[in-house]
Design a protein around this motif. Structure first.
Motif, short mmCIF file in Angstrom:
data_model
loop_
_atom_site.label_atom_id
_atom_site.label_comp_id
_atom_site.label_asym_id
_atom_site.label_seq_id
_atom_site.Cartn_x
_atom_site.Cartn_y
_atom_site.Cartn_z
N ASP A 98 -5.90 12.07 -15.06
CA ASP A 98 -4.50 12.31 -14.68
C ASP A 98 -3.56 11.40 -15.45
O ASP A 98 -2.49 11.83 -15.92
CB ASP A 98 -4.32 12.09 -13.18
CG ASP A 98 -4.93 13.20 -12.33
OD1 ASP A 98 -5.29 14.25 -12.90
OD2 ASP A 98 -5.06 13.00 -11.11
N ASN A 108 -11.06 11.15 -12.06
CA ASN A 108 -9.87 11.98 -11.85
C ASN A 108 -8.60 11.20 -12.14
O ASN A 108 -7.66 11.72 -12.75
CB ASN A 108 -9.84 12.51 -10.42
CG ASN A 108 -10.91 13.55 -10.16
OD1 ASN A 108 -11.38 14.22 -11.07
ND2 ASN A 108 -11.32 13.68 -8.90
N ARG A 131 -9.01 13.04 -0.82
CA ARG A 131 -9.51 14.22 -1.52
C ARG A 131 -10.87 14.70 -1.00
O ARG A 131 -11.14 15.90 -0.98
CB ARG A 131 -9.64 13.93 -3.02
CG ARG A 131 -8.31 13.63 -3.71
CD ARG A 131 -8.40 13.76 -5.19
NE ARG A 131 -8.75 15.12 -5.61
CZ ARG A 131 -8.60 15.59 -6.85
NH1 ARG A 131 -8.11 14.80 -7.79
NH2 ARG A 131 -8.96 16.81 -7.15
N TYR A 166 -17.83 13.66 -17.82
CA TYR A 166 -16.74 14.61 -17.59
C TYR A 166 -16.00 14.79 -18.91
O TYR A 166 -15.84 13.84 -19.68
CB TYR A 166 -15.74 14.08 -16.55
CG TYR A 166 -16.35 13.68 -15.23
CD1 TYR A 166 -16.36 14.57 -14.16
CD2 TYR A 166 -16.88 12.41 -15.04
CE1 TYR A 166 -16.91 14.19 -12.94
CE2 TYR A 166 -17.43 12.03 -13.83
CZ TYR A 166 -17.43 12.92 -12.78
OH TYR A 166 -17.97 12.56 -11.58
N HIS A 196 -16.39 9.19 -9.21
CA HIS A 196 -15.80 10.50 -9.48
C HIS A 196 -14.28 10.44 -9.30
O HIS A 196 -13.52 10.99 -10.12
CB HIS A 196 -16.40 11.53 -8.53
CG HIS A 196 -15.90 12.92 -8.76
ND1 HIS A 196 -16.37 13.73 -9.77
CD2 HIS A 196 -14.96 13.65 -8.09
CE1 HIS A 196 -15.74 14.89 -9.73
NE2 HIS A 196 -14.89 14.87 -8.72
#
Length: 243
Positions: A225, A221, A34, A60, A217
């Motif tokens: 997910d 994610n 990514r 987040y 980070h």
């Protein structure tokens, strides 16, 4: 010899992760796919989109929509996900059905290992994952304040190995007591994320912190997910009421 033992320890920790969302080796592949494998550049670019909360924690937040699903259904699905995902029995620190809130705190050991010029570092993180549940939606908040560091002084490329008087070195797990003097060259530190690279440019540990930020980070994610998948499709895909 000291460097070799330290590396073996880190490799062992990497596959002994309490939170089974993703193994560290797989997480690194995911991060590279990514953001690329130039950690300094990747961290610098990520800094533009990262925000800190009032406590200077990396934070987040995402609201996952689940039309047609009740608070009860979502609570059961997420409680099932949390129990199945985190092997550490103490990971779920709050599980309140009435309030619709689940809070998880579980350490990811050795998310990064880096051998610097003089020292070698093993970086762990302990994210706090909060899920607030209402009819038709879930709000997920992922927070990390510090990097937990196992600092092996003198184990870098130009470091000088140290052994005790009996020719042995002892290696801890990052959770030793403060007064443990087993190895005077091995000790724990906490680095506040907001006070290190890329948020501070002149950082002597910038390479360690660059990769640590990208991996942290990437893990956020992966967490979001997995939670979204659990909310929308369940854990194994057969948790409906038609049985």
């Amino acid at each position: 010899m000291k460097k070799m033992i330290f590396c073996i320890l880190c490799a062992f920790l990497s596959v002994s992760v309490n939170a089974q969302i993703m193994k560290v080796a797989d997480l690194e592949k995911y991060a590279k796919s990514r953001y690329g494998d130039r950690w300094l550049d990747a961290a610098f670019n990520l800094a533009r989109e990262i925000t800190f909360d009032k406590n200077q924690s990396l934070s987040y937040q995402e609201v996952i929509q689940a039309p047609g699903k009740t608070k009860q259904q979502l609570y059961v699905a997420l409680n099932y996900w949390a129990t199945a995902t985190f092997r550490d029995k103490q990971a779920i620190t709050l599980n309140d059905k009435e309030e619709g809130c689940i809070i998880i705190s579980s350490t990811i050991p050795a998310i990064v290992e880096h051998m610097g010029t003089l020292n070698a570092y093993s970086v762990s993180i302990t994210p706090i994952i909060r899920m607030d549940i209402k009819d038709g939606k879930v709000r997920v908040t992922y927070t990390v304040q510090n990097y937990d560091i196992l600092n092996n002084v003198g184990a870098g490329w130009l470091g000088i190995p140290f052994d005790d008087n009996q020719g042995r070195s002892s290696y801890g797990d990052g959770k030793r007591m403060k007064d443990d003097k087993t190895d005077r060259n091995l000790y724990d530190e906490q680095w506040e994320i907001a006070h290190h690279y890329p948020f501070v440019q002149k950082d002597p540990q910038k390479r360690t912190c660059a990769k640590a930020l990208v991996m942290t980070h990437a893990y956020s994610n992966a967490v979001l997910d997995k939670i979204e998948e659990a909310v929308k499709n369940g854990i194994v895909g057969n948790e409906d009421d038609d049985w």
